[in-house]
Write an enzyme that holds these catalytic residues in place. Structure first.
Site: not given
Ligand SMILES: Cc1ncc(COP(=O)(O)O)c(C=O)c1O
Length: 411
Positions: A188, A247
């Site tokens: 990310s 997202k």
């Molecule tokens: C790679 C990754 N996994 C999991 C999450 C967690 O997502 P959530 O916002 O649904 O808790 C994020 C949050 O930005 C993320 O970047």
């Protein structure tokens, strides 16, 4: 102990290091996005958002909003309990069916967030498998790391996206021992993909389970936005796929998708699933609607690809350094947390451009950045204006210019 003094001195240290976070108050009025209103000391003014994870702007899609409103009128707001104790509505069940179908798996399981999905699934999975060893990419998200650490299992961290290092570590481990490889499909903070086909090949060779976080790819990549594993035709080879509803789908909540027994196992044993209230039925219903719309949103996905190429070209033309990739994420490299905060503040205060600075622990120290996310709602004029503003801000602050960086070479 003087508790207050302890907290204060910890916060003072954080401020001295430039790592203290401040939240800007941004109201994303529907129909305005990517414009929004910023509230600051009693005043409000229009700004433009360049760092939202509402990638397809589904949170403001009229049909999605209407679905949410309809279900609130029908069932009220809260779910009323945990999944086991009155908190499973027909919308929760419908959503899990829809997610299983999206990922070509038998079943799916919805959690309050992808964070808890990662943390709870990995930790309970590995806690109960004797002698399991975990192999985790060094840039994995905090939720994956938490799950790994909480499991108490032995773990190995392989160099980011480095297949040779992963194989070396797998090879050093007894072939008879159970194993789990944990990675993301798109990282990310860099927008770079993992070498997923190679990882699956190694998993088969060394008899390892695989856990894939597709949080930043669902909705955007693969057939009908079903993710990168599906795009590569290896979705059936990944044991557990994790995704978010928050997202691309613009709602709240996270999930895993896997075979029927594995899902039933996590459903039956994971405290992070069992002992928390389920998401609101209206959110589950809005998620179903959003997924349905996203599945056929090829035009929006195409627009994101076009927009991200334009922005990369623009940055290249003024020699502003960024991490080169082919995704919707454009990380602009501003070394130093203070410098990163400085340009973020200047962009917002003087140009009305909102991009939150990203620094440690979200990215390693020395790799601070402005993480730009492009959406289909950003127009060519918005992008041109963005490039012109960042170029001017770069001049004002006298930041060094450099070519873009291909971080795949890190591997
Ligand atoms: C790679 C990754 N996994 C999991 C999450 C967690 O997502 P959530 O916002 O649904 O808790 C994020 C949050 O930005 C993320 O970047």
């Amino acid at each position: 102990m003087d508790y207050n003094n302890f907290f204060k001195s910890k916060l003072d240290n954080l401020k001295d290091e430039g790592l203290y976070r401040t939240f800007r108050e941004i109201d994303r009025h529907q129909n305005l996005f990517p414009k929004a209103l910023e509230y600051n000391e009693g005043h409000n003014r229009e700004v433009e958002i360049w760092c939202s994870n509402d990638y397809l702007n589904m949170s403001q899609h009229p049909e999605v909003m209407q679905t949410c409103i309809d279900v609130i009128s029908e069932l009220g707001t809260g779910s009323g309990g945990t999944r086991n104790i009155s908190g499973t509505s027909s919308y929760h069940v419908g959503l899990e069916k829809c997610l299983a179908e999206l990922h070509n798996k038998d079943r799916a399981l919805v959690f309050p967030s992808a964070y808890t999905a990662n943390q709870s699934t990995i930790s309970i999975l590995c806690k109960n498998i004797d002698d399991i060893e975990i192999f985790s990419d060094e840039l994995n998200h905090a939720s994956l790391i938490e799950g790994i650490r909480n499991s108490g299992a032995k773990y190995h961290i392989f160099k980011h996206n480095n297949i040779d290092d992963l194989e070396k570590k797998l090879n050093d481990c007894d072939i008879e021992k159970p194993k789990l490889i944990v990675c993301e499909s798109i990282y990310s903070m860099e927008g770079i993909r993992s070498p997923l086909k190679e990882i699956v090949r190694l998993a088969k060779k060394y008899n390892s389970l695989t856990y894939l976080d597709e949080v930043h790819s669902v909705g955007l990549y693969g057939p009908s936005g079903s993710g990168i594993a599906a795009e590569l035709g290896i979705d059936r080879d990944i044991d557990i796929i994790n995704g978010t509803l928050s997202k691309s789908f613009g709602q709240m909540g996270g999930y895993i998708a896997a075979n029927a027994d594995l899902i039933d196992y996590i459903r039956s044993f994971a405290p992070g699933f069992i002992f928390t209230s389920s998401i609101n039925p209206s959110v589950a219903a809005a998620s179903i609607k959003s997924i349905e719309i996203s599945k056929v949103a090829e035009t929006l996905r195409l627009k994101i690809r076009e927009n991200s190429s334009i922005i990369r070209e623009g940055l290249r033309s003024v020699n502003i350094p960024f991490i080169d990739n082919e995704s919707h994420i454009v990380p602009i490299l501003v070394k130093g947390p203070l410098e990163c905060k400085q340009i973020s503040k200047l962009l917002l205060d003087d140009f009305g451009i909102y991009i939150q600075p990203v620094f440690y622990p979200t990215v390693p120290k020395g790799e601070e950045r402005l993480r730009v996310t492009i959406t289909p709602k950003h127009s060519k004029a918005d992008i041109d204006n963005f490039i012109s503003c960042i170029n001017e801000a770069w001049n004002i602050l006298n930041f060094e210019r450099a070519e873009s960086k291909n971080l795949n070479s890190r591997a």
